[in-house]
Each structure stands twice: as C-alpha cells, then as structure tokens.
Design a protein around this motif. Structure first.
Motif, short mmCIF file in Angstrom:
data_model
loop_
_atom_site.label_atom_id
_atom_site.label_comp_id
_atom_site.label_asym_id
_atom_site.label_seq_id
_atom_site.Cartn_x
_atom_site.Cartn_y
_atom_site.Cartn_z
N PHE A 56 -10.69 1.34 -4.42
CA PHE A 56 -10.60 1.93 -3.09
C PHE A 56 -11.80 2.85 -2.83
N SER A 57 -12.13 3.67 -3.82
CA SER A 57 -13.25 4.59 -3.68
C SER A 57 -14.57 3.83 -3.54
N LEU A 58 -14.74 2.79 -4.33
CA LEU A 58 -15.97 2.01 -4.27
C LEU A 58 -16.11 1.27 -2.94
N SER A 59 -15.02 0.68 -2.48
CA SER A 59 -15.06 -0.05 -1.21
C SER A 59 -15.30 0.89 -0.04
N GLY A 60 -14.61 2.03 -0.03
CA GLY A 60 -14.79 2.98 1.06
C GLY A 60 -16.18 3.56 1.08
N SER A 61 -16.73 3.88 -0.08
CA SER A 61 -18.07 4.43 -0.17
C SER A 61 -19.11 3.43 0.34
N SER A 62 -18.92 2.15 0.01
CA SER A 62 -19.87 1.12 0.45
C SER A 62 -19.74 0.85 1.95
N ALA A 119 -10.36 -6.00 2.05
CA ALA A 119 -10.91 -7.25 1.54
C ALA A 119 -11.84 -7.00 0.36
N TYR A 120 -12.71 -6.00 0.49
CA TYR A 120 -13.65 -5.73 -0.60
C TYR A 120 -12.97 -5.07 -1.80
N MET A 121 -11.83 -4.45 -1.58
CA MET A 121 -11.06 -3.98 -2.72
C MET A 121 -10.62 -5.18 -3.58
N PHE A 122 -10.16 -6.23 -2.92
CA PHE A 122 -9.82 -7.47 -3.64
C PHE A 122 -11.05 -8.02 -4.38
N ILE A 123 -12.19 -8.05 -3.68
CA ILE A 123 -13.39 -8.66 -4.26
C ILE A 123 -13.89 -7.85 -5.44
N PHE A 124 -13.98 -6.53 -5.29
CA PHE A 124 -14.46 -5.69 -6.39
C PHE A 124 -13.53 -5.78 -7.60
N TRP A 125 -12.24 -5.84 -7.34
CA TRP A 125 -11.30 -5.97 -8.45
C TRP A 125 -11.46 -7.32 -9.14
N ALA A 126 -11.74 -8.37 -8.37
CA ALA A 126 -11.93 -9.69 -8.94
C ALA A 126 -13.19 -9.74 -9.81
N ILE A 127 -14.21 -9.05 -9.39
CA ILE A 127 -15.46 -9.02 -10.18
C ILE A 127 -15.27 -8.24 -11.47
N GLU A 128 -14.59 -7.09 -11.36
CA GLU A 128 -14.36 -6.25 -12.54
C GLU A 128 -13.04 -5.50 -12.35
N PRO A 129 -11.96 -5.97 -12.98
CA PRO A 129 -10.66 -5.31 -12.83
C PRO A 129 -10.74 -3.83 -13.20
N ARG A 130 -10.17 -2.99 -12.32
CA ARG A 130 -10.18 -1.53 -12.52
C ARG A 130 -9.02 -0.95 -11.72
N PHE A 136 -10.35 -12.82 -5.32
CA PHE A 136 -11.68 -13.00 -4.73
C PHE A 136 -11.59 -13.87 -3.48
N ALA A 137 -10.83 -14.96 -3.56
CA ALA A 137 -10.69 -15.87 -2.42
C ALA A 137 -10.01 -15.18 -1.25
N ILE A 138 -8.99 -14.38 -1.54
CA ILE A 138 -8.30 -13.65 -0.46
C ILE A 138 -9.26 -12.66 0.20
N GLY A 139 -10.04 -11.96 -0.59
CA GLY A 139 -10.99 -11.00 -0.04
C GLY A 139 -12.02 -11.67 0.85
N VAL A 140 -12.58 -12.78 0.39
CA VAL A 140 -13.59 -13.49 1.19
C VAL A 140 -12.96 -14.01 2.48
N TRP A 141 -11.74 -14.53 2.39
CA TRP A 141 -11.06 -15.05 3.59
C TRP A 141 -10.84 -13.95 4.61
N ILE A 142 -10.45 -12.76 4.18
CA ILE A 142 -10.24 -11.65 5.11
C ILE A 142 -11.55 -11.23 5.75
N VAL A 143 -12.62 -11.16 4.96
CA VAL A 143 -13.92 -10.76 5.49
C VAL A 143 -14.39 -11.74 6.55
N VAL A 144 -14.33 -13.02 6.25
CA VAL A 144 -14.81 -14.04 7.18
C VAL A 144 -14.02 -14.01 8.49
#
Length: 365
Positions: A104-110, A87-98, A8-16
């Motif tokens: 990848f599909s969820l992040s790309g769709s969003s 970055a959001y792939m990291f974040i989505f995985w951190a929220i709910e591992p899958r 989650f931290a890595i994803g937020v850092w990349i986004v920012v």
C-alpha cells in the motif's frame, strides 16, 4: 506461483479498464455508457437524495442539486486513482510478496509521486514509473477537459437566457408567440428557429460525449436547458399546427433537430421511448389544456386556424415525437417548474415498448 500470477493479471486488468474508462469519458468524441462513470454519478446521487429528504422548498433543492454534477466530476478522478492504487498493490505483491502495508505504501508513493517509498530491482522501478504516469494522466484529463465542458455549458446557457427574454420565466409558448406577434411579427421567428436548430445539434453532441453536462443546472434557479427546449419545441409545434401563417419549413426542421437530440441523449441514459410514434398516440397534454391555450392566444391577437379540432390533431402529431423523452429528461434532472414540461409526469400505462433504435419519422415529421 499461481496466486501471484492471478494477482498480477487482476492488477493489469484493473489498470487497463480504469484507463479506458477515463479515455471513454473525456477523450472519445462520441457517447459511451461507461459503467464506472455511471456508477460514480449514481453513488453521488444517492448521497444527494438522502440530503434532499430534509429539504422542503424548491429553492433549497435547487441550491443543493447545483453541487451534484461538479462534485460527481471531482469524485471521478478520485475513483480512478483509487482503483489504480489497488491495482498496483496487486501487481507489486505479485512481483515480490510482502505485507499489505508495504505494498500500500509503495503503490501510494508511486501514484502520487511522493517518493517516500521505493523498491529494489529494475522491474519494480519501471512499474513505479508507469503508476506515476497513470496517476498524472488521469488527474490531467479532468483538468484539461473542464474548460471544454464549461465552454459548452456557457454556450448552452446563453440561448436559454435569450429565450427567457423572449418567452418569459419560465418560458412558455403563449408568451413567446404573443410577444413575437406584438413586436416584430411571427415571420421574424424564422431566425429563432434557425438558431435553435443549431443549438439542438450542439447540445446533442456535447451532452452525449460529456454526459455530465446534462446535470449542470442553469445559473438562474428557475431556468433549465430542458424546460427551454420544451418551450421552443411547443412554440414551433403550435406555429406549424395552430397559428394561421404560411408554412414555415425552418420551424419543422427545428422540431426534428430537437426531438432527435432529446432521443439520443435519452439513449445514453437508457430512457425508453417509441422511435416510431403514431400521430394519435398518447401525449401528456390534454385537449382541454390545448383549448385553453388556443383561447389565450386568440385573446392576445395571434391569428389562429379556424378548425380547432384539426389544429389539435396536428399539434398532437408534432408533440408525440418528443413528449416522452422531454418529460423523462425533465424528471431525471429535477428541472424547475415549467408548464407542459416539468409540471406533469407520464402515467405508467403510457410507457412505450421499444420497437428498435431507428430514427424514423413519426407523428407529423
């Protein structure tokens, strides 16, 4: 749990950092050496250099390089969007591992607002919305600032084209001073120095805040903003040092505006130069070349100072302020042929060591 928090931290850092990179590149009204932006331009340049190895003529090289800056600009939002996607792939995985494919599909769709994949839960839904906002914002930044960039480019090139009318193609001090002397007299050049002082100020502002403009090539293959800058600076330096006319402060102010602009653009690209040169420091123009130009000007009827040695020393004192940065920028942009600019390079032994980034007066300024 620790792994999820780290993701989650890595994803937020990349986004920012990705978003700040876009803001610094297109929104912040001052120069910023943005590493991501520079990295994209360098990567594209490597690809172009591979292509240029198979090019034999300047015309083919110029045609290929004309696409460099526009393509690099288009790659910028692609790089930003790719980083946001990861970055959001990291974040989505951190929220709910899958599985990787699912995140990848969820992040790309969003990111692309396609909506073919969505997750359950308020937190995940809010994250999808934020990713969509980032994706739209990054794409909009480039689209919104393209008109600004091309307006600055058009304004720059209008003066370059005007100099071709007065100074030939490529423009040279010999042609500019000789033609001015024949048509309207050298006193009429004052308005030209005023216009180019403004031009240098505007180029400094636009080419440091929107550095991609440095690599945008002129519509005409044999024209260039940097060779035009060299021609006008040398013409004013010759007027101040060699031509026998009353002192013209406007020409000297234009020279100062010119070398300050070239130095500040060079600062952005980390080009080394001496900020406090001495009037007897090395310049790329030899005294033999100066003497040849002196004779040509005399043949064309331009009034010259009788003391050729003193004229050479004075010209050298003016040229030393911009010689290094002028040639370095011409080499970096692969400028077309122009006498005293892109027809030469500085020898290795002439590389200056920085003595601090101060805009002190050097040479004759």
């Amino acid at each position: 749990m620790v792994l999820r928090f780290a993701a989650f931290a890595i994803g937020v850092w990349i986004v920012v950092n990705t978003f700040l990179s876009a803001v610094r590149t297109f929104v912040m009204p001052r120069s910023s050496r943005e590493r991501l932006t520079i990295g994209v331009f360098r990567a594209v340049l490597i690809l172009f250099r591979l292509k240029l190895r198979r090019v034999n003529t300047y015309e083919e090289r110029d045609q290929a390089l004309a696409m460099y800056a526009p393509l690099a600009l288009l790659f910028l939002p692609a790089a930003w969007l790719t980083l946001i996607l990861i970055a959001y792939m990291f974040i989505f995985w951190a929220i709910e591992p899958r599985p990787l494919y699912d995140v990848f599909s969820l992040s790309g769709s969003s990111l692309l607002t396609l909506g073919f994949t969505k997750s359950e839960g308020v937190v995940s839904l809010l994250l999808e919305f934020t990713e969509a906002v980032f994706g739209l914002t990054l794409a909009a930044l480039l689209i919104a600032y393209l008109p600004t960039m091309y307006a600055a480019f058009s304004k720059r090139e209008s003066m370059v084209a005007m100099l071709d009318v007065r100074g030939g193609t490529p423009p040279t001090p010999l042609e500019l001073l000789s033609r001015a002397h024949r048509i309207r007299g050298l006193d009429a050049l004052t308005e030209l120095w005023e216009a180019w002082e403004v031009w240098f100020v505007e180029v400094e502002e636009s080419h440091t805040s929107l550095a991609a403009l440095v690599f945008f090539r002129s519509p005409q293959p044999n024209a260039s903003w940097i060779t035009a800058a060299g021609a006008i600076l040398d013409s004013a330096a010759l007027l101040a040092s060699t031509v026998d006319v009353p002192n013209n402060p406007q020409a000297q102010l234009m020279i100062r505006a010119g070398y300050l602009a070239l130095r500040r653009i060079s600062d952005f690209f980390d080009i080394d130069y001496d900020p406090l040169p001495q009037s007897d420091d090395f310049i790329s123009i030899s005294q033999l070349e100066f003497n040849a130009l002196y004779d040509q000007l005399a043949e064309n009827g331009v009034p010259l100072k009788a003391d050729r040695e003193a004229a050479w020393r004075d010209f050298r004192g003016w040229r030393v302020n911009y010689d290094r940065v002028l040639l370095a920028l011409a080499a970096m942009t692969m400028a077309p042929y122009a006498p005293w600019v892109s027809d030469r390079s500085l020898p290795r032994g002439s590389i200056y060591r920085r003595r601090g980034r101060r805009n002190g007066n050097g040479g004759n300024s």
